[in-house]
Design a protein around this motif. Sequence first.
Motif, PDB file in Angstrom:
ATOM      1  N   VAL A 129       0.844  -1.202   0.000  1.00 43.28           N
ATOM      2  CA  VAL A 129       0.000   0.000   0.000  1.00 43.28           C
ATOM      3  C   VAL A 129       0.877   1.249   0.000  1.00 43.28           C
ATOM      4  CG1 VAL A 129      -1.633   1.343   1.396  1.00 43.28           C
ATOM      5  CG2 VAL A 129      -2.030  -1.090   1.005  1.00 43.28           C
ATOM      6  N   PHE A 130       1.929   1.254   0.808  1.00 45.00           N
ATOM      7  CA  PHE A 130       2.855   2.392   0.826  1.00 45.00           C
ATOM      8  C   PHE A 130       3.461   2.602  -0.560  1.00 45.00           C
ATOM      9  CE2 PHE A 130       7.282   3.882   1.283  1.00 45.00           C
ATOM     10  CZ  PHE A 130       7.030   5.153   1.788  1.00 45.00           C
ATOM     11  N   TYR A 131       3.901   1.511  -1.176  1.00 42.16           N
ATOM     12  CA  TYR A 131       4.492   1.588  -2.510  1.00 42.16           C
ATOM     13  C   TYR A 131       3.480   2.138  -3.515  1.00 42.16           C
ATOM     14  CZ  TYR A 131       6.367   0.092  -6.994  1.00 42.16           C
ATOM     15  OH  TYR A 131       6.810   0.055  -8.288  1.00 42.16           O
ATOM     16  N   LEU A 132       2.245   1.668  -3.446  1.00 42.22           N
ATOM     17  CA  LEU A 132       1.215   2.130  -4.378  1.00 42.22           C
ATOM     18  C   LEU A 132       0.901   3.614  -4.181  1.00 42.22           C
ATOM     19  CD1 LEU A 132      -1.184  -0.955  -4.362  1.00 42.22           C
ATOM     20  CD2 LEU A 132       0.541  -0.356  -6.083  1.00 42.22           C
ATOM     21  N   VAL A 133       0.879   4.056  -2.935  1.00 35.83           N
ATOM     22  CA  VAL A 133       0.642   5.484  -2.657  1.00 35.83           C
ATOM     23  C   VAL A 133       1.782   6.325  -3.222  1.00 35.83           C
ATOM     24  CG1 VAL A 133       0.518   7.199  -0.794  1.00 35.83           C
ATOM     25  CG2 VAL A 133      -0.847   5.116  -0.667  1.00 35.83           C
ATOM     26  N   VAL A 134       3.016   5.882  -3.008  1.00 38.34           N
ATOM     27  CA  VAL A 134       4.170   6.604  -3.555  1.00 38.34           C
ATOM     28  C   VAL A 134       4.117   6.608  -5.080  1.00 38.34           C
ATOM     29  CG1 VAL A 134       6.692   6.556  -3.787  1.00 38.34           C
ATOM     30  CG2 VAL A 134       5.643   6.233  -1.546  1.00 38.34           C
ATOM     31  N   LEU A 135       3.717   5.511  -5.664  1.00 36.38           N
ATOM     32  CA  LEU A 135       3.610   5.426  -7.119  1.00 36.38           C
ATOM     33  C   LEU A 135       2.551   6.397  -7.655  1.00 36.38           C
ATOM     34  CD1 LEU A 135       4.763   3.984  -9.580  1.00 36.38           C
ATOM     35  CD2 LEU A 135       3.035   2.219  -9.263  1.00 36.38           C
ATOM     36  N   VAL A 136       1.431   6.516  -6.964  1.00 36.84           N
ATOM     37  CA  VAL A 136       0.394   7.482  -7.368  1.00 36.84           C
ATOM     38  C   VAL A 136       0.950   8.896  -7.265  1.00 36.84           C
ATOM     39  CG1 VAL A 136      -1.818   8.511  -6.703  1.00 36.84           C
ATOM     40  CG2 VAL A 136      -1.603   6.038  -6.863  1.00 36.84           C
ATOM     41  N   GLN A 137       1.637   9.183  -6.155  1.00 34.95           N
ATOM     42  CA  GLN A 137       2.202  10.520  -5.972  1.00 34.95           C
ATOM     43  C   GLN A 137       3.189  10.850  -7.092  1.00 34.95           C
ATOM     44  OE1 GLN A 137       5.497  10.931  -3.711  1.00 34.95           O
ATOM     45  NE2 GLN A 137       5.279  13.094  -3.239  1.00 34.95           N
ATOM     46  N   ARG A 138       4.069   9.917  -7.411  1.00 36.44           N
ATOM     47  CA  ARG A 138       5.051  10.142  -8.478  1.00 36.44           C
ATOM     48  C   ARG A 138       4.360  10.277  -9.842  1.00 36.44           C
ATOM     49  NH1 ARG A 138       9.222  12.119  -5.820  1.00 36.44           N
ATOM     50  NH2 ARG A 138       9.719  10.750  -4.091  1.00 36.44           N
ATOM     51  N   SER A 139       3.311   9.522 -10.045  1.00 34.44           N
ATOM     52  CA  SER A 139       2.565   9.619 -11.303  1.00 34.44           C
ATOM     53  C   SER A 139       1.944  10.995 -11.457  1.00 34.44           C
ATOM     54  CB  SER A 139       1.466   8.559 -11.353  1.00 34.44           C
ATOM     55  OG  SER A 139       2.002   7.274 -11.296  1.00 34.44           O
ATOM     56  N   VAL A 140       1.374  11.518 -10.371  1.00 29.63           N
ATOM     57  CA  VAL A 140       0.764  12.847 -10.403  1.00 29.63           C
ATOM     58  C   VAL A 140       1.832  13.909 -10.674  1.00 29.63           C
ATOM     59  CG1 VAL A 140      -0.423  14.586  -8.993  1.00 29.63           C
ATOM     60  CG2 VAL A 140      -1.208  12.212  -8.982  1.00 29.63           C
ATOM     61  N   LEU A 141       2.998  13.751 -10.025  1.00 35.35           N
ATOM     62  CA  LEU A 141       4.090  14.692 -10.285  1.00 35.35           C
ATOM     63  C   LEU A 141       4.502  14.675 -11.755  1.00 35.35           C
ATOM     64  CD1 LEU A 141       6.417  14.228  -7.171  1.00 35.35           C
ATOM     65  CD2 LEU A 141       5.062  16.233  -7.770  1.00 35.35           C
ATOM     66  N   LEU A 142       4.587  13.493 -12.330  1.00 30.43           N
ATOM     67  CA  LEU A 142       4.956  13.391 -13.740  1.00 30.43           C
ATOM     68  C   LEU A 142       3.859  13.971 -14.643  1.00 30.43           C
ATOM     69  CD1 LEU A 142       6.603   9.851 -13.782  1.00 30.43           C
ATOM     70  CD2 LEU A 142       7.743  12.039 -14.244  1.00 30.43           C
ATOM     71  N   LEU A 143       2.603  13.782 -14.266  1.00 35.71           N
ATOM     72  CA  LEU A 143       1.506  14.320 -15.074  1.00 35.71           C
ATOM     73  C   LEU A 143       1.478  15.849 -15.073  1.00 35.71           C
ATOM     74  CD1 LEU A 143      -1.369  11.842 -14.160  1.00 35.71           C
ATOM     75  CD2 LEU A 143      -0.363  12.186 -16.425  1.00 35.71           C
ATOM     76  N   THR A 144       1.954  16.453 -13.991  1.00 35.68           N
ATOM     77  CA  THR A 144       1.951  17.917 -13.905  1.00 35.68           C
ATOM     78  C   THR A 144       3.192  18.547 -14.524  1.00 35.68           C
ATOM     79  OG1 THR A 144       2.924  17.852 -11.689  1.00 35.68           O
ATOM     80  CG2 THR A 144       0.509  17.921 -11.829  1.00 35.68           C
ATOM     81  N   ASP A 145       4.128  17.726 -14.936  1.00 30.21           N
ATOM     82  CA  ASP A 145       5.355  18.229 -15.579  1.00 30.21           C
ATOM     83  C   ASP A 145       5.019  18.752 -16.973  1.00 30.21           C
ATOM     84  OD1 ASP A 145       7.974  18.048 -17.135  1.00 30.21           O
ATOM     85  OD2 ASP A 145       8.642  17.529 -15.104  1.00 30.21           O
TER      86      ASP A 145
END
Length: 150
Positions: A15-31
């Motif tokens: 779950v921690f890994y999935l949350v971090v993955l979502v956060q990183r995905s959002v960061l990449l989407l806003t780039d």
Amino acid sequence: MRTKIWVAAICLLLVFYLVVLVQRSVLLLTDANPVAKALGAALIVLPPIGAWAMLRELFFGVRMEKLASILEKEGGLPVDDLPRTPGGRIVREAADAEFLKYQREAEAAPEDWRSWFRLSCAYDAAGDRKRARSSMRDAIRLYRSAPAVG
């Protein structure tokens, strides 16, 4: 109980890994970079798949444990008395011989979840995990489709 603690710990890590993955995905989407946006869009798909897989395995384990509990109360669990190697592995020839007994039982009673549960245990003892899981899924399906007693 130790197994349940390990399962909980692994699930928390996932779950921690999935949350971090979502956060990183959002960061990449806003780039502003279109390649980063594409990578973010591709990565955002992984957490729901991972969550689905984790939940599927947890439900499988809970249902399997429930069936084992019922069989234990009925005295129908297979006895684990197969000979083992010095390393603790079940002797393959003994497992294969025991397997035939449970295979015949499942063939004789194809609608009985108990026979499929025991066949699953026999497959597992023989080292065939894929068929063990398939037989256990059959046992769970048969149990869930059986009319309620009582």
